[in-house]
Write a protein that holds these residues in place. Structure first.
Motif, short mmCIF file in Angstrom:
data_model
loop_
_atom_site.label_atom_id
_atom_site.label_comp_id
_atom_site.label_asym_id
_atom_site.label_seq_id
_atom_site.Cartn_x
_atom_site.Cartn_y
_atom_site.Cartn_z
N UNK A 29 0.82 -1.22 0.00
CA UNK A 29 0.00 0.00 0.00
C UNK A 29 0.85 1.26 0.00
N UNK A 30 2.17 1.09 -0.18
CA UNK A 30 3.10 2.24 -0.12
C UNK A 30 3.09 2.92 1.24
N UNK A 31 3.09 2.12 2.29
CA UNK A 31 3.24 2.65 3.66
C UNK A 31 4.44 1.95 4.29
N UNK A 32 5.60 2.20 3.70
CA UNK A 32 6.80 1.45 4.09
C UNK A 32 7.23 1.69 5.53
N UNK A 33 7.12 2.92 6.01
CA UNK A 33 7.56 3.20 7.39
C UNK A 33 6.70 2.44 8.41
N UNK A 34 5.39 2.42 8.16
CA UNK A 34 4.51 1.68 9.08
C UNK A 34 4.77 0.17 8.96
N UNK B 15 4.50 8.07 0.17
CA UNK B 15 3.94 7.26 1.26
C UNK B 15 2.44 7.60 1.37
N UNK B 16 1.61 6.57 1.31
CA UNK B 16 0.17 6.78 1.26
C UNK B 16 -0.35 7.53 2.50
N UNK B 17 0.14 7.14 3.69
CA UNK B 17 -0.35 7.80 4.92
C UNK B 17 -0.01 9.28 4.90
N UNK B 18 1.21 9.59 4.46
CA UNK B 18 1.62 11.01 4.46
C UNK B 18 0.80 11.81 3.44
N UNK B 20 -2.23 11.15 2.63
CA UNK B 20 -3.56 11.33 3.24
C UNK B 20 -3.54 12.45 4.28
N UNK B 49 4.69 10.63 11.12
CA UNK B 49 4.58 11.12 9.74
C UNK B 49 4.69 12.65 9.68
#
Lengths: 120, 188
Positions: A29-34, B15-18, B20, B49
């Motif tokens: 999901x492209x959330x590499x840090x998490x 990065x998807x979270x960032x 968002x 983030x």
């Protein structure tokens, strides 16, 4: 007792695999840090499995000794993570806070389940 | 925007979270807990983030009563990508940039929360560490050995080795028991 030991080790393995699956999903999901945090968490389940196997070997069939050694190590090892967590909070180190918090949460989860499975 | 700044920003945005978080902040300024609730992520994850976004220059923060409010730095996102690509750096600038990056890497590896974890064995790295500690000395001021030791001891217990190495690296000058910072400029 052997069945409970197997159950505990199976629980650790299952949690480790769940963390690794979550890490893979986050990477996709492209959330590499998490994802990295879940990999660290998976490592904690592995560490506790090694601790348990080590204690089991050292106890050579003495159930009481196995429990004592495992509980002592399981209490001692997270103390450093707790110190690192407190230091990170003090210095507002967001990356370290996230990592140490995940490790401590895994350690806490393991101990709750250990007591439940073994029946302490 | 320099090449290094652009790379840092693009890496941060991948990065998807960032992304968002930025999508929320483009609507209005928000604090950590509000973002956590909106995006269904834990507060420490959001803080992590936000720190990365802040370091990359994408967001800024301000204190507002009990909260730290975060806002998007719109001007950064108004930059034309073509302008970033066209930006030319001279070889000297690129060299300086590489040296700065190397210094930052060494400092990050050897210092933790302002304390020196260990004295590097490689001379090049040790010099960087010594120069970093030397930033605590005031240029032009004369210090006694005790004062020097006290300042260095804030970083590491082995203040004798560090003090001696600072002299041999000509970062500090000494005459008798008096010490002062050498006149050469310390790197930023």
């Amino acid at each position: 007792m052997n069945q409970k030991k197997e159950e505990f080790l199976a629980y650790l393995q299952k949690q480790k695999e769940a963390c690794l699956a979550q890490a893979r999903a986050l990477t996709e999901e492209d959330r590499k840090d998490e994802s990295g945090v879940y990999k660290a968490k998976a490592n904690i389940y592995d560490i506790f499995a090694m601790l348990y196997r080590g204690a089991e070997k050292g106890a050579a069939g003495d159930e009481k000794k196995l429990e004592q050694v495992f509980l002592k190590n399981a209490e001692t090892i997270p103390q450093n993570w707790n110190k690192a967590y407190e230091r990170a909070k003090q210095h507002q180190d967001a990356a370290r806070i996230l990592l140490e918090e995940a490790k401590l949460a895994a350690a806490e989860d393991i101990m709750v389940n250990y007591k439940q499975i073994i029946g302490i | 925007m320099t090449e290094t700044e652009a790379i840092k920003l693009f890496k941060c945005l991948a990065d998807k979270s960032r992304l968002q978080i930025l999508k929320s902040l483009i609507q209005e300024d928000m604090y950590v807990d509000r973002l956590a609730g909106r995006l269904n992520l834990s507060a420490p994850t959001i803080s992590f983030h936000l720190k990365k976004l802040e370091d990359a220059g994408a967001v800024e923060s301000r204190k507002e009563q009990y909260y730290t409010m975060y806002s998007i730095k719109k001007e950064v996102f108004m930059t034309n990508i073509i302008d970033i690509i066209k930006e030319e750096s001279t070889e000297a600038e690129l060299q300086a940039e590489r040296e700065r990056e190397y210094r930052d890497k060494v400092i990050q590896a050897f210092f933790e929360y302002g304390k020196l974890k260990s004295i590097p064995s490689q001379r090049k790295k040790e010099k960087i560490v010594l120069e970093e500690i030397a930033k605590s000395f005031e240029p032009g001021r004369q210090y006694t050995e005790k004062e020097i030791n006290l300042i260095i001891a804030d970083y590491h217990d082995d203040f004798c080795t560090i003090r001696r190495d600072m002299i041999s690296e000509r970062i500090l000058e000494r005459e008798g028991m008096t010490y002062w910072l050498a006149e050469k400029k310390l790197p930023d």
